[in-house]
Design a protein around this motif. Sequence first.
Motif, mmCIF file in Angstrom:
data_model
loop_
_atom_site.group_PDB
_atom_site.id
_atom_site.type_symbol
_atom_site.label_atom_id
_atom_site.label_comp_id
_atom_site.label_asym_id
_atom_site.label_seq_id
_atom_site.Cartn_x
_atom_site.Cartn_y
_atom_site.Cartn_z
ATOM 1 N N TRP A 1 0.828 -1.202 0.000
ATOM 2 C CA TRP A 1 0.000 0.000 0.000
ATOM 3 C C TRP A 1 0.868 1.261 0.000
ATOM 4 O O TRP A 1 0.513 2.276 -0.597
ATOM 5 C CB TRP A 1 -0.905 -0.040 1.223
ATOM 6 C CG TRP A 1 -1.804 1.147 1.411
ATOM 7 C CD1 TRP A 1 -2.865 1.514 0.632
ATOM 8 C CD2 TRP A 1 -1.724 2.110 2.458
ATOM 9 N NE1 TRP A 1 -3.459 2.643 1.132
ATOM 10 C CE2 TRP A 1 -2.780 3.030 2.252
ATOM 11 C CE3 TRP A 1 -0.888 2.269 3.556
ATOM 12 C CZ2 TRP A 1 -2.998 4.101 3.107
ATOM 13 C CZ3 TRP A 1 -1.105 3.338 4.406
ATOM 14 C CH2 TRP A 1 -2.145 4.244 4.177
ATOM 15 N N ASP B 1 -6.682 2.561 -1.205
ATOM 16 C CA ASP B 1 -7.302 2.100 0.044
ATOM 17 C C ASP B 1 -8.249 0.926 -0.198
ATOM 18 O O ASP B 1 -8.374 0.022 0.637
ATOM 19 C CB ASP B 1 -8.061 3.240 0.720
ATOM 20 C CG ASP B 1 -7.130 4.226 1.409
ATOM 21 O OD1 ASP B 1 -5.934 3.906 1.562
ATOM 22 O OD2 ASP B 1 -7.600 5.321 1.775
ATOM 23 N N ARG C 1 -6.129 -2.154 -0.832
ATOM 24 C CA ARG C 1 -5.634 -2.636 0.464
ATOM 25 C C ARG C 1 -6.734 -3.396 1.214
ATOM 26 O O ARG C 1 -6.479 -4.453 1.793
ATOM 27 C CB ARG C 1 -5.168 -1.444 1.304
ATOM 28 C CG ARG C 1 -4.552 -1.833 2.638
ATOM 29 C CD ARG C 1 -4.228 -0.590 3.462
ATOM 30 N NE ARG C 1 -3.445 -0.915 4.631
ATOM 31 C CZ ARG C 1 -3.088 -0.035 5.550
ATOM 32 N NH1 ARG C 1 -3.441 1.245 5.411
ATOM 33 N NH2 ARG C 1 -2.371 -0.391 6.598
#
Length: 202
Positions: free
Chosen positions: A100, A178, A181
């Motif tokens: 990430w 995000d 992830r």
Amino acid sequence: MTEGRRERKKQRTRQALIEAAVELFETKGFHETTVAEIAEAADLSTRTFFLHFPTKEDVLLANAEWRLDLGVRAIAERQAGESVADVLRRAAQEMITDAWQTDLPEGLAALRAHLIATVPALQAGLAQRLLAGQKDLIDAVHQAFQPSVIDAAALVGGLLGAINAAALVSVQQGDQPDEVRAAMARAVEIVLGTGDFAPRLG
């Protein structure tokens, strides 16, 4: 030069090569881009490129070795009473966080997903490199918990396969970092037995 300064310089050089390669692969195409062009775009020599990456294919997995080392270290540093699932979850979380912070913002993850889908010749090579990198994780699980090597391989292969597959699909459908992830984290929970995905299938 101190060891710390030397390492920072090495990382800056690698970063410059990665950024140059990503831009050239996206604009010219993977096969059309040469190592010399990557080095020139980064204002470095071809020799410097080869000091950091054996081939241009290896740029696509630039952070993979370090990421797997994080997983191995997490297994080696297991706490008393931790189950194999707990340790693998923590190892996976550390590797996902690293992805990430690096591959997703650098554009490597999206580029890798695109090339895997559009350049069949790359698929086997990337898969082979990823499989080779799993060996240290398999050995770490085997040494830490003493399952058979086959069981350790199944655990590690299942976990990494799920994470990679979830990340690939998430990136290909245009998710934000995000969201990618979160997709990888969800894959971990599904594989380790805590993910409740049945309602989403209904």
